[in-house]
Enzyme design. Structure first.
Site, PDB file in Angstrom:
ATOM      1  N   ASP C 228       0.808  -1.222   0.000  1.00 41.47           N
ATOM      2  CA  ASP C 228       0.000   0.000   0.000  1.00 41.47           C
ATOM      3  C   ASP C 228       0.839   1.269   0.000  1.00 41.47           C
ATOM      4  O   ASP C 228       0.382   2.326   0.445  1.00 41.47           O
ATOM      5  CB  ASP C 228      -0.967   0.018   1.196  1.00 41.47           C
ATOM      6  CG  ASP C 228      -1.937  -1.148   1.162  1.00 41.47           C
ATOM      7  OD1 ASP C 228      -2.226  -1.651   0.062  1.00 41.47           O
ATOM      8  OD2 ASP C 228      -2.416  -1.559   2.228  1.00 41.47           O
ATOM      9  N   ALA C 229       2.071   1.174  -0.465  1.00 42.41           N
ATOM     10  CA  ALA C 229       2.960   2.333  -0.393  1.00 42.41           C
ATOM     11  C   ALA C 229       3.468   2.785  -1.757  1.00 42.41           C
ATOM     12  O   ALA C 229       4.342   3.642  -1.841  1.00 42.41           O
ATOM     13  CB  ALA C 229       4.132   2.023   0.539  1.00 42.41           C
TER      14      ALA C 229
END
Lengths: 284, 284, 284, 284
Positions: C228-229
């Site tokens: 999620d980065a």
């Protein structure tokens, strides 16, 4: 949402003691209130209320609740209604060729995001048949030719057979005749592809492009005999820029139309929308 | 933003080679482009461009840039303009009694959030004098009585003395006479308290309440001789509900008005707004 | 949109003369520019550009354009790419049980609102088979059991067979192994059901309810080895209130997820998204 | 808004009969309810209510209403409060150097858009003195040096003298010590310049730029001993793009901060915000 409940909606002239009478009645019956809204219009001095009561907190059903509440209603000259959340409303969907609103509603229906029954889809074109029928929903094709009266007679017959609680004009591109507007007053929802009252009538995206607005919108409203002038239930807008062609406006607008219609219909199905003259009270 | 730059804005009929000619010219002069936008309107086949050039990458000033660019401009029948970011524009603010837009712009001005000069504030009322004067800005009170012509003659004289680059009608509640609209065409911005073209004219919040809309808005536009019908620069909306009284609409609307006017003015001051017929290209 | 065009995207260290060289080249070839964007990152001093050229204004195809442009690219150390709008990108969709993003993308695909090819849909569940197959799209069910490695080997084989230009994780609820993230770097899009960086990882709506936020959101981003980065392409939010249960958050969130994923994918398909470190430039 | 009213706010464990008891009490006293909201948290089974009663419908004042209601409150283990809309709350504003939130609140105050008293403004800098004093408001400059304890002792003394109902940290850039957070629990509002829980702590706009988010936000919350972790009252966001520098983020963020703080404070002043654990119920 998922537990059975009874929804009591009320409107009446305001005076001291209404809320007390209603909640006193519910308490005396042992009713557990899970949601409650009220509104007093200071201009007309009119009172509106919505109460949601857990069904299992009462010893009887919605009809009996309706009967027992009648005494209170009489005392305060109330218009009121009791609905049972477990009795799904019958919603007839009407469309023409465009699929976006229809597809969106069918997704929400088949995924149980919105719960209602669909007696049939009525369209003046045959384009959406295959998609609708994949859902095991009756598709009724009622073409429009020179004789519009014949079309609307067929529509009326079909509606009578379907006994709808709600009729949704999901981009149905025909102007509903006055007698059908009146017959289904307060039950027929339309999605108009502009931010009303701007751009009434045909080709609102072309009108918007012509005027050079920086936002376009959509409006979900009750159908009345005045074109695009019925009580507004929900509206929203999306930002556009000089880069956007008419084609882009149509595309961006479709997303707003879908969302606005779905939200308006959801609120209506949950008995959150009360009509007051040409306006709505929406208890969210 | 803070470093000195020259802004070149262009509009002309589109054809192959314009971008090449412009950027070729800039490169040949050694210009460093820090920002660039272009747009081709496919309907009118018209071309629009904005180039920002770091001032210290050129060996001369904005006037010389303007002179040198004229050859390119001639070749392509361009309307063009060069501005120097370090020469602050002169903005005359006009208001009546309401303070919200005036206060907002003055905050942005005194905090250097927006950079411009204010030769004076003109108002047909004296209400805002003390606040404006605290900022060491001239406050010119030009009352309106039965003789509107006298008022506008005084306004015109004051404007001529001020030599404004921009005039902002920050809730100035008088209808500007046609000859002033024409004299300051493309230089006079108004904030209208509705989402145009809905609710043109007086008391738009009352009109909105009457119609029962679910969003209200504001519109920043150039003033033309057609009331509330000039090219739109910026618009925005805010959600309202049945709970909101007219008083609430006015209050919520004020916040939208302030934001929309500030954003429209900022874009205009930065030469981001190009007019094309009755529409705008806004290069953000 | 509908006319054939070539899209040239460029990134390189900034210096004077790049825009001139690129547009000079295009003009010399007779190319008509229909859309153009550029951006200079002042921090890294890096230059980004997207040019859209009408195909019928050139005498050759995209491959030849690519060849001819290489000289310019060499001179400025450019990373660049030419795509042909008429060659539809191959997009593999991956999902688990939830249908909302899949249904939304399939609607946009079948209505030609977004144009791409779908070699297949891959899912670790069989739930969406019937709906996908109605569209005449291959549905590949690759279950996940204790042996996740086996699952991802099967996924990889399937992807290799499909030769995708883009992979969309449309609520595919498995964490992609690092070697697949790297293999498809810049080609794999995910939709995360929170406003990143808030609520990374599992059950973000529960995290949001726990924290008592007043807005929830969704994020479309490139998949990287950091969960999620990756670079964010698009985000949006929707307002919630104390009335909303977790179930309501999930429902409202789904609408945001659909819209954000569709918008992110559209921009990516139109070659509007350039990656710069862990950020994106989105030329809208 | 403008007519005098009493506001009764209640929270207690839910059970059948609470709404009936409250509205029965009000009706028996002859009270006219002009606004009413209730909410039942299904997770904690807790009940919340806000009733607004027209003052002239009762024969006594707010204190007497409080006394009389105590019997009902005892019966249901209620935490409750009665406030009188005509008794303006005393709001101490605290700031540092930045003027945007302070200027915004002072505008709303002096224009009567929001009605409250300002015993004083406290700042650790002297920058805002002249502007605040123009409003005839006491400006108390309490500098911070190496000895932060001395600063907070001075702050505490000043607050005690002012007897505030509410303390607003309008971009006051010091971390409030735990004993003051506890002393003014539920009375101290902060505006944090990010969309919490993303970007807690210092320089959130720099954190946002670093992460490459596409929206930035602001959060109004009650101050607790956990930094930036107290109950959230209001949040909002604004769209940004790759074009926006940190300076642009700060500028755009300021507008969101102002709006979010003003809305949160307005709701708190009107007794619309009830705290439940680490969350808020906001009756709008």
């Amino acid at each position: 949402m998922s537990e059975q409940s009874y929804r009591l909606t009320i409107s009446c002239p305001d005076r001291v003691g209404i809320a007390s009478a209603v909640s006193g009645f519910i308490a005396a019956e042992g009713g557990l209130i899970t949601e409650a809204n009220q509104y007093r219009d200071p201009v007309s001095n009119w009172f509106f209320m919505r109460q949601v009561i857990a069904a299992d907190s009462l010893r009887y059903d919605a009809d009996e609740l309706q009967n027992r509440f009648a005494t209170i209603a009489d005392r305060f000259d109330m218009t009121f209604r009791v609905t049972d959340s477990s009795k799904l409303k019958k919603v007839v969907l009407m469309a023409s060729k465009q699929a976006h609103c229809m597809s969106d509603l069918l997704y929400r229906w088949r995924s149980n995001e919105m719960r209602f029954e669909i007696p049939c889809v009525i369209s003046n074109h045959d384009d959406l048949r295959s998609y609708v029928e994949w859902h095991n929903i009756d598709y009724v094709h009622l073409p429009v030719d020179a004789d519009k009266e014949a079309h609307f007679a067929a529509v009326e017959a079909q509606l009578e057979a379907a006994c709808p609680d709600v009729i949704v004009l999901a981009r149905y591109m025909q102007i509903m005749p006055p007698h059908l507007c009146e017959k289904y007053a307060g039950k027929m929802l339309n999605i108009h592809h502009s931010f009303l009252p701007a751009f009434v009538g045909a080709r609102p995206y072309h009108q918007a492009a012509e005027r050079g607005v920086k936002l376009i919108g959509a409006t979900c409203h009750f159908v009345t005999t005045d074109l695009d002038a019925g009580p507004i239930i929900e509206q929203d807008v999306v930002r556009i820029s000089h880069h956007d062609s008419i084609e882009d406006l149509v595309r961006k607008g479709k997303d707003v139309e879908k969302m606005v219609l779905a939200k308006g219909l959801r609120n209506h199905l949950e008995d959150r929308v009360l009509i007051h003259g040409n306006k709505t009270i929406v208890f969210e």
